[in-house]
Design a protein around this motif. Structure first.
Motif, PDB file in Angstrom:
ATOM      1  N   PRO B 169      -4.430  -1.588  -2.420  1.00  0.00           N
ATOM      2  CA  PRO B 169      -2.986  -2.389  -1.983  1.00  0.00           C
ATOM      3  C   PRO B 169      -2.605  -1.775  -0.633  1.00  0.00           C
ATOM      4  O   PRO B 169      -1.955  -2.707   0.078  1.00  0.00           O
ATOM      5  CB  PRO B 169      -2.383  -2.449  -3.186  1.00  0.00           C
ATOM      6  CG  PRO B 169      -3.188  -1.557  -4.108  1.00  0.00           C
ATOM      7  CD  PRO B 169      -4.234  -1.362  -3.667  1.00  0.00           C
ATOM      8  N   LYS B 170      -2.461  -0.549  -0.662  1.00  0.00           N
ATOM      9  CA  LYS B 170      -1.778   0.320   0.673  1.00  0.00           C
ATOM     10  C   LYS B 170      -2.473   0.002   1.820  1.00  0.00           C
ATOM     11  O   LYS B 170      -1.973  -0.125   3.094  1.00  0.00           O
ATOM     12  CB  LYS B 170      -1.681   1.712   0.311  1.00  0.00           C
ATOM     13  CG  LYS B 170      -0.542   2.400   0.976  1.00  0.00           C
ATOM     14  CD  LYS B 170      -0.214   3.665   0.472  1.00  0.00           C
ATOM     15  CE  LYS B 170       0.644   4.159   1.526  1.00  0.00           C
ATOM     16  NZ  LYS B 170       1.610   3.522   2.369  1.00  0.00           N
ATOM     17  N   TRP B 247       4.129  -8.352   1.010  1.00  0.00           N
ATOM     18  CA  TRP B 247       5.377  -7.469   0.884  1.00  0.00           C
ATOM     19  C   TRP B 247       5.477  -6.389   1.920  1.00  0.00           C
ATOM     20  O   TRP B 247       6.427  -5.981   2.216  1.00  0.00           O
ATOM     21  CB  TRP B 247       4.824  -6.535  -0.323  1.00  0.00           C
ATOM     22  CG  TRP B 247       3.559  -5.988  -0.360  1.00  0.00           C
ATOM     23  CD1 TRP B 247       2.227  -6.736  -1.049  1.00  0.00           C
ATOM     24  CD2 TRP B 247       3.008  -4.804   0.270  1.00  0.00           C
ATOM     25  NE1 TRP B 247       1.170  -5.862  -0.647  1.00  0.00           N
ATOM     26  CE2 TRP B 247       1.484  -4.818   0.146  1.00  0.00           C
ATOM     27  CE3 TRP B 247       3.698  -3.770   1.124  1.00  0.00           C
ATOM     28  CZ2 TRP B 247       0.838  -3.895   0.746  1.00  0.00           C
ATOM     29  CZ3 TRP B 247       2.833  -2.802   1.493  1.00  0.00           C
ATOM     30  CH2 TRP B 247       1.659  -2.990   1.388  1.00  0.00           C
ATOM     31  N   ARG B 250       8.628  -7.086   6.440  1.00  0.00           N
ATOM     32  CA  ARG B 250      10.092  -6.861   5.955  1.00  0.00           C
ATOM     33  C   ARG B 250      11.139  -7.512   6.949  1.00  0.00           C
ATOM     34  O   ARG B 250      12.331  -7.576   6.916  1.00  0.00           O
ATOM     35  CB  ARG B 250      10.561  -5.241   6.519  1.00  0.00           C
ATOM     36  CG  ARG B 250       9.393  -4.404   5.737  1.00  0.00           C
ATOM     37  CD  ARG B 250       9.874  -2.965   5.273  1.00  0.00           C
ATOM     38  NE  ARG B 250       8.911  -2.527   4.655  1.00  0.00           N
ATOM     39  CZ  ARG B 250       8.883  -0.899   4.413  1.00  0.00           C
ATOM     40  NH1 ARG B 250       9.480  -0.331   5.266  1.00  0.00           N
ATOM     41  NH2 ARG B 250       7.849  -0.605   3.834  1.00  0.00           N
ATOM     42  N   VAL B 253      14.165  -8.687   4.789  1.00  0.00           N
ATOM     43  CA  VAL B 253      14.964  -8.205   4.029  1.00  0.00           C
ATOM     44  C   VAL B 253      16.251  -7.836   4.811  1.00  0.00           C
ATOM     45  O   VAL B 253      16.149  -7.694   5.959  1.00  0.00           O
ATOM     46  CB  VAL B 253      13.970  -6.784   4.106  1.00  0.00           C
ATOM     47  CG1 VAL B 253      14.840  -5.609   3.254  1.00  0.00           C
ATOM     48  CG2 VAL B 253      12.840  -7.000   3.096  1.00  0.00           C
TER      49      VAL B 253
END
Lengths: 266, 253
Positions: B169-170, B247, B250, B253
């Motif tokens: 995932p990273k 995710w 950003r 955010v």
């Protein structure tokens, strides 16, 4: 000590292999932590403090000497360790709650999914992160990330909590906040702790024993018992006793750095 | 999606077409020098069936090459990401391979597998597009901070658990970044084969026939369709990225 010894490190020597030959990092390390005890390890930069945490976690097997936890010699990682580092290493694709739950996906646990979640929420509330369960790590401040990282280290109720400079990158006020949170956590969730730190005030505020390591290759140079256990307040740091202990430790660090010869502190 | 996200790109496109039309008109260029947008509709009207058939041939072969590149590039990236020795061994080879212009490889491949048109085309699309994927996956894996590994290893996690829970995932944001580059590269690969070694299939062959018949508007019409297909695939990758690595974005955010 009347309490049972949980972590026992005896005569540990270790060298890293480098291109220019072996680099000895530990040479005669002795450390004994009773069950429920909290030991802080201080020493000059690069003296092998982090190597020590890897030994206790079973991530590194020493060339000589032995590391025992509960009397069992450590030869591989075991699941009864919780770790927190200076870098909180939270996973950005998971929410804070999911991050805290990560260890339960790996270690064998008796908790059901719902019970695990309940425990995670309880821990998050304990460190003051109630209401942040569904946030992403990037939405949290540095201090909050460290608190979440601490919850992750504790979720599986590890026997040993290893803290490798967890507050090192935080500003002074946030750090003091976290020191107090650590006391609150220890009262609610008893653990046996090893704290690696550069901060002498942090060591005497949190630990009940401070171990000073010599410069590289590190051996145990000095051990200072901190009187009075249980909850401490920041006032504790501004007493003559605290000043005296800090003086002793400072002197020992200077000895470890090779700046002054060994002798009594002022 | 807001109205703004629709009308801004559409307006930009219209302005671009108007500027192109104006440029050709002002300079007084004949179609063999440069066709204007207004020359294209007749070309599409005349050959629309060919555009559909050959566009599909180009599209599926590009996607097939790209899928191969994803599988092979990811596997190679994993090998190089996890093993220092393999990284040291394979990097020079990989860079050397990538430095060879693929236009020079096309005739070799065409001779090697003579008659296997689809296979040849997919192979070139694959060869030109796996490099960014392999490099990004290997960098993503090898730059994983040791603390991430230690957190899981200290709990007794296996290497494969560490890979699935953290390393993979990273690496996804880097992977999708590379995939966006690879999409356009794969199109270049497919068309190289179709143009350099034409065998009557794909938009490249249509472009080539436009050249032989001096049908210049047709050549430009093919280029525009290629651009549209490229945009289409690119946005499919963007949608996948949003789903699997959203995710990492950003901006909200």
């Amino acid at each position: 000590m009347t309490l049972e010894t949980l972590i026992d490190i005896k005569g540990v020597r270790h060298a890293y292999r480098t291109a220019s030959g072996p680099l000895p990092v530990l040479d005669g390390l002795e450390l004994s932590v009773p069950e429920g005890g909290f030991v802080a390890v201080v020493g000059p930069s690069g003296c092998g403090k982090s190597t020590l945490t890897r030994l206790i976690a079973g991530l590194l097997i020493p060339e000589e000497g032995e590391v025992r936890v509960h009397g069992t010699r450590i030869t591989a990682p075991r699941s009864n360790v919780g770790m927190a580092f200076q870098n909180p290493v939270l996973l950005e694709w998971r929410t804070i709650l999911q991050n805290v739950l990560l260890p339960l996906e790996i270690v064998p646990t008796k908790l059901s999914k719902a019970q695990g979640e309940e425990r995670a929420r309880k821990l998050l509330a304990l460190v003051g992160l109630e209401g942040f369960e569904n946030k992403r790590p990037s939405e949290l401040s540095g201090g909050m990330k460290q608190r979440a990282s601490l919850c992750r280290a504790l979720i599986h109720a590890p026997e040993v909590l290893i803290l490798d400079e967890p507050f090192g990158a935080l500003d002074a006020f946030t750090r003091e906040d976290l020191w107090q949170i650590m006391h609150r956590v220890k009262a609610e969730e008893p653990f046996t702790g090893v704290l690696i730190t550069h901060d002498l005030r942090e060591s005497i505020f949190l630990a009940d024993q401070v171990v000073v390591l010599s410069g590289r290759p590190a051996r145990t140079q000095y051990v200072l018992d901190i009187p009075g256990t249980g909850l401490r307040t920041l006032d504790h740091l501004y007493t003559p006793e605290a000043a005296n202990m800090l003086n002793i430790l400072r002197h020992q660090i200077e000895v470890a750095q090779g700046r002054v010869p060994a002798g009594d502190a002022a | 999606m807001t109205a703004r996200q629709v009308y801004v790109p559409v307006a930009a496109l219209l302005i671009f077409l108007a500027a192109w039309e104006a440029l050709v008109w002002v300079m007084g260029w004949p179609t063999f020098k440069m066709a204007a947008p207004s020359d294209l509709p007749p070309a599409y009207a005349k050959y629309w069936e060919l555009f559909l058939v050959m566009g599909w041939q180009t599209l599926w072969r590009t996607v097939a090459g790209l899928l191969l590149a994803v599988v092979f590039g990811t596997a190679l990236g994993m090998v190089m990401g996890f093993s220092r020795t393999m990284r040291d061994a394979l990097y020079p080879l990989l860079v050397g391979f990538n430095a060879v212009p693929k236009a020079t490889v096309v005739p070799i491949v065409a001779l090697m597998f003579v008659g296997w048109h689809d296979f040849n085309t997919v192979l070139i699309a694959f060869m030109i597009s796996f490099f960014p994927i392999a490099v990004s996956v290997s960098i993503g894996l090898s730059t994983l901070e040791p603390e991430y590994r230690d957190i899981l290893r200290s709990l007794g996690a296996s290497q494969s658990t560490i890979f699935w829970k953290i390393a993979l995932p990273k690496t996804l944001p880097e992977f999708f970044g590379a995939l966006k580059v690879s999409v356009t590269l794969a199109f270049i690969g497919t068309n190289l084969m179709e143009i350099v070694s034409p065998h009557g299939r794909g938009l490249g062959a249509l472009f080539d026939s436009g050249k032989t018949n001096s049908d210049y508007p047709l050549m430009f019409a093919v280029l525009i369709v290629l651009a549209l297909l490229g945009i289409f695939l690119y946005y499919i990758v963007v949608a996948l990225e949003k789903t699997f690595a959203g995710w990492a974005d950003r901006s909200n955010v």
